[in-house]
Each structure stands twice: as C-alpha cells, then as structure tokens.
Design an enzyme around this catalytic site. Structure first.
Site, short mmCIF file in Angstrom:
data_model
loop_
_atom_site.label_atom_id
_atom_site.label_comp_id
_atom_site.label_asym_id
_atom_site.label_seq_id
_atom_site.Cartn_x
_atom_site.Cartn_y
_atom_site.Cartn_z
N ASN A 138 0.85 -1.19 0.00
CA ASN A 138 0.00 0.00 0.00
C ASN A 138 0.89 1.24 0.00
OD1 ASN A 138 -1.92 1.97 0.38
ND2 ASN A 138 -2.44 1.38 2.48
N GLU A 192 -4.97 -5.17 10.80
CA GLU A 192 -3.99 -4.11 11.02
C GLU A 192 -4.30 -3.40 12.33
OE1 GLU A 192 -2.13 -2.43 7.12
OE2 GLU A 192 -4.16 -1.68 7.30
N HIS A 220 -9.43 0.62 5.31
CA HIS A 220 -8.16 0.93 5.98
C HIS A 220 -8.42 1.90 7.13
CE1 HIS A 220 -4.08 2.30 6.70
NE2 HIS A 220 -3.67 1.22 6.06
N LYS A 265 -0.02 4.23 -0.23
CA LYS A 265 -0.73 5.36 0.39
C LYS A 265 -0.58 6.60 -0.51
CE LYS A 265 -0.25 3.20 4.88
NZ LYS A 265 -0.09 3.38 6.34
#
EC number: 5.3.1.1
Length: 249
Positions: free
Chosen positions: A10, A166, A94, A12
C-alpha cells in the site's frame, strides 16, 4: 489445499510517476517467491501506469472505491471505472479512512459488496486502536467490523476477500504486534469465519497482517499458522519490499 501467501504493498499518498515505475520495475526484475501473490496499490493517479508497467504476475489494487456505479459523487471512482482500467483489486476499510475520513463499518461493507459484485477482489482491513486493545476489546472490535461485512456478502462472495488485520496502534508507528499477539487475533478471525460464514471460508480465506511490517520481522510472522501474508505500508516503497515478499524462503 494450502492458502496462497499474499503480500500487498500500500503506497498510500506517496510517490510520483517516476518512483511508482521504479518500484514496480524492481519487482518485475526481482527473483520473487513464485508461490506468493503480489499486489501493489499506488495512488489512483498512477493505477493505469502501474498496470501497464507491472508484469502479469503482479496485481494492482486501488486504495478505495465508491459504492455507487456513477453519478454526482465528486472525487470518487466507481468499480466499473477500475475494471475498465484492468484493475482487479481494491483496499477497503483501511484505518486511515475509518479514522480520518470517518468511514463507518456499514459504509465499508456496502463498498465491499459493490466491489465484489462489480468484479473486484477486496483487501478488507480491520483492526483495533490502542485504547481498545488496552481495554481487552480487540476481538469485539474486529468481530463488529467483520459482522458488518457479513450482513452484505453472501457466503460465496467471501472467496473474493482477503482479510487484513492491522492493529491501528502499529500502523506507521514502528510498534509491531508480537507474533503471538498477531496469531491470537488471526486465529480468532478464522474461528469467526467458521462460525459466521462457513468451514470452507475459514479454510480458504487468507488473513494477512499489517502494521509496521518490515524485512526484520516478516520471517517470524510468516511462520505463524494463521498468518497468510502481509499488507505492507512504508516498506513497500523500498527495495526491502522484495525481502518481505520472500519472507518464507
């Protein structure tokens, strides 16, 4: 049949056109573990570029998608638009979107349903805050997040989901759940799958770990029975991402 190890990167809101190409070309040329499924998730602006540069063995994921097919939704991207761009995956849920953008469990679940019905596979993120962990609410929190998705998805649709655990307190902080802490939660998630969805879903669904994963801790985490891979943040921007992909070699 063993679950195929999965490593997602990821990016981001990091990088530019040049760095995105460089990272992916590095993966293309690296000697990657052939038994691992690798998916990269650059910013939306670079999705087309990433798909063109990446070899066919490397998947490309959006970092978000909307739950409506089209319309007056400024700034959003639809499932159909991603599919037209040959994007096969999206990250949803997320913690940065849950916390910063106030996305609810229910909204994330609706987006997950729309993504799967439109032909995408989903990296479905769940996890607890430090306050929730210290209050011994970790399992309650991840169960609540999963239950929201279960209300929207059929039992068969879970075959299109990779669950990413996560812990919020470990994302970008340098703090990492111990292998025992991670395995404990992954085991609880697999039990939830068996009880709430099906024995088949529990057996086949990949549950990956995210939260300050690095080349230093990935090998120990990869040894745990219920850790089927990683969702990697900052380290996916570095050459060490190859070492994480190859954690089981």
């Amino acid at each position: 049949m063993p679950r195929k190890f999965f490593v997602g990167g990821n990016f981001k809101m990091n990088g530019n056109a040049e760095s995105t190409t460089s990272i992916i070309k590095n993966l293309n040329s690296a000697n990657l573990d052939k038994s691992v499924e690798v998916v990269v998730s650059p910013p939306a602006l670079y999705l087309l570029q990433a798909r063109e540069v990446a070899n066919k063995e490397i998947g490309v994921a959006a970092q978000n998608v909307f739950d409506k097919p089209n319309g007056a939704f400024t700034g959003e991207i639809s499932v159909q638009q991603l599919r037209e761009a040959n994007i096969d995956w999206t990250i949803l849920g997320h913690s940065e979107r849950r916390v910063i953008l106030k996305e609810t469990d229910e909204f994330i679940a609706r987006k997950t349903k729309a993504a799967i019905e439109g032909g995408l596979q989903v990296i479905f993120c769940i996890g607890e805050t430090l306050e929730e962990r210290e209050a011994n609410k970790t399992i309650d929190v991840v169960t609540r997040q999963l239950n929201a998705a279960a209300k929207e998805l059929s039992k068969e649709q879970w075959a299109k989901v990779v669950i990413a655990y996560e812990p919020v307190w470990a994302i970008g902080t340098g703090k990492v759940a111990t292998t025992e802490q991670a395995q404990e939660v992954h085991s609880a998630i697999r039990k939830w799958l068996k009880d709430a969805i099906s024995a088949e879903a529990a057996e086949n669904t990949r549950i990956i770990y995210g939260g300050s994963v690095s080349e230093k801790n990935c090998k120990d985490l990869a040894k745990e029975a219920d850790i089927d891979g990683f969702l990697v943040g900052g380290a996916s921007l570095k050459p060490a991402f190859v070492d994480i992909v190859n954690a089981r070699l």
